[in-house]
Design an enzyme around this catalytic site. Structure first.
Site, mmCIF file in Angstrom:
data_model
loop_
_atom_site.group_PDB
_atom_site.id
_atom_site.type_symbol
_atom_site.label_atom_id
_atom_site.label_comp_id
_atom_site.label_asym_id
_atom_site.label_seq_id
_atom_site.Cartn_x
_atom_site.Cartn_y
_atom_site.Cartn_z
ATOM 1 N N TYR A 33 33.092 36.438 45.158
ATOM 2 C CA TYR A 33 33.272 35.398 46.165
ATOM 3 C C TYR A 33 34.585 35.587 46.901
ATOM 4 O O TYR A 33 35.428 36.390 46.495
ATOM 5 C CB TYR A 33 33.196 33.996 45.525
ATOM 6 N N LYS A 149 37.192 39.950 42.283
ATOM 7 C CA LYS A 149 37.082 38.493 42.459
ATOM 8 C C LYS A 149 35.666 38.035 42.105
ATOM 9 O O LYS A 149 34.842 37.777 42.986
ATOM 10 C CB LYS A 149 37.467 38.115 43.899
ATOM 11 N N GLU A 182 49.157 35.855 35.885
ATOM 12 C CA GLU A 182 48.995 35.123 37.154
ATOM 13 C C GLU A 182 48.542 33.710 36.829
ATOM 14 O O GLU A 182 48.367 33.355 35.663
ATOM 15 C CB GLU A 182 47.978 35.826 38.066
ATOM 16 N N LEU A 207 44.445 39.354 40.208
ATOM 17 C CA LEU A 207 43.743 39.472 41.482
ATOM 18 C C LEU A 207 44.762 39.867 42.549
ATOM 19 O O LEU A 207 45.854 39.287 42.599
ATOM 20 C CB LEU A 207 43.107 38.131 41.849
HETATM 21 N N1 PMP Z 1 44.594 34.880 41.314
HETATM 22 C C1 PMP Z 1 43.449 34.262 40.985
HETATM 23 C C2 PMP Z 1 42.950 34.388 39.589
HETATM 24 C C3 PMP Z 1 42.750 33.500 41.941
HETATM 25 O O1 PMP Z 1 41.598 32.894 41.607
HETATM 26 C C4 PMP Z 1 43.278 33.376 43.246
HETATM 27 C C5 PMP Z 1 42.593 32.546 44.294
HETATM 28 N N2 PMP Z 1 41.268 32.830 44.437
HETATM 29 C C6 PMP Z 1 44.476 34.040 43.546
HETATM 30 C C7 PMP Z 1 45.098 34.789 42.558
HETATM 31 C C8 PMP Z 1 45.083 33.968 44.927
HETATM 32 O O2 PMP Z 1 44.361 34.750 45.835
HETATM 33 P P1 PMP Z 1 44.417 34.457 47.398
HETATM 34 O O3 PMP Z 1 45.844 34.420 47.786
HETATM 35 O O4 PMP Z 1 43.690 35.598 48.000
HETATM 36 O O5 PMP Z 1 43.737 33.136 47.607
#
Ligand code: PMP
Length: 287
Positions: A33, A149, A182, A207
């Protein structure tokens, strides 16, 4: 409120939009997603989000449901049909539906695509950023491919629930060597006493956040030093500032970790600066 959802070729009313009961996304979390921020009806960092979607699909050998230009057209339609000015657009691609079977299906099974959009007035996040958020650390019990993701989010769901029960808004995962990987749905950052921004380097444990990448661009433009290295929970507790990044949070100050105030316990100046400059640096595109 979501009024209209795109599902596999049709725009459906929210209450009537549905996928097959044997969709592999539903049965195996065999799906990926993306969430893109919508600002004034336009997309924030669409190129980076769509590149990551393509990479997630490629890593799992799920066929892209369509060309990127067609997907962008649908994203635009969904934003317009839901009259979203400020909010998010969510898209999910699953490997498709078929009799429940672990083995991957053949090419006759087509991927499922769902796209919806929702209004989320910026004011709420901005008000939250005035006071900052509380974080709780939890053991990282996720798999070793967190750089993809996927919708396999149960560890994040449970971590966020543990955080919520402890009065925290976000959970930070800690690996077996004591370093922060994270957030449950964000990337984790700290600022050292020397004013250096620290965030974990990209790898399978995190991620590759789009907001993380754009915040790095902002930091460079502001002449701030960024170190990509792992940091421990103890180092985070001693940091002068801490914050999270994600598409919905931009750079959100973290003022307390595991009950301990960070810095002077207030949102830090560097976090505020990164937050306020973010949308000048991000790619903002019409759809
Ligand atoms: N890490 C994880 C585990 C996440 O779920 C997200 C948000 N989807 C992020 C980091 C941040 O990613 P982004 O800045 O692309 O929203």
């Amino acid at each position: 409120m979501t009024r209209i959802v795109y599902v596999n070729g049709a725009y459906k009313r929210y209450g009537e939009a549905a996928i097959h009961v044997e969709d592999r996304g539903f049965q195996f979390a065999d799906a990926v997603y993306e969430v893109i921020e919508v600002l004034g009806g336009r997309l924030v960092d669409a190129t980076r989000h769509l590149a990551r979607l393509e990479r997630s699909l490629r890593e799992l050998a799920i066929s892209p449901p369509m060309r990127e230009s067609a997907l962008l057209h649908i994203i635009g339609e969904v934003i317009r049909r839901n009259r979203v000015r400020d909010g998010i657009v969510y898209m999910q691609v699953t490997r498709g539906a078929g009799p429940r079977e672990f083995a991957l299906p053949g090419p006759d099974v087509l991927p499922t695509l769902v796209v919806f959009a929702r209004t989320q007035p910026r004011g709420r996040a901005d008000r939250l950023a005035e006071t900052g958020i509380v974080v709780k650390t939890v053991p990282d019990n996720r798999w070793e491919r967190c750089n993809i993701k996927t919708v396999m989010l149960l560890p994040a769901v449970l971590a966020k629930d543990a955080a919520r029960r402890a009065g925290a808004r976000e959970a930070w995962f800690v690996d077996s060597s004591g370093t922060i990987t994270e957030g449950a749905s964000s990337n984790a950052w700290i600022v050292t006493a020397k004013g250096v921004l620290v965030t974990r380097p990209l790898g399978q444990e995190i991620l590759p956040g789009v907001t993380r990448a754009t915040v790095m661009d902002v930091a460079k433009a502001e002449g701030l030093r960024v170190e990509e290295r792992a940091f421990t929970r103890d180092e985070a507790l001693r940091a002068t500032e801490a914050f999270i990044t994600s598409a919905t949070n931009i750079a959100m100050p973290v003022v307390t970790i595991d009950g301990q105030g960070i810095g002077n316990g207030l949102p830090g100046p560097l976090t505020r600066r990164l937050r306020s400059r973010f949308h000048q640096m991000a790619e903002i595109s019409a759809v």
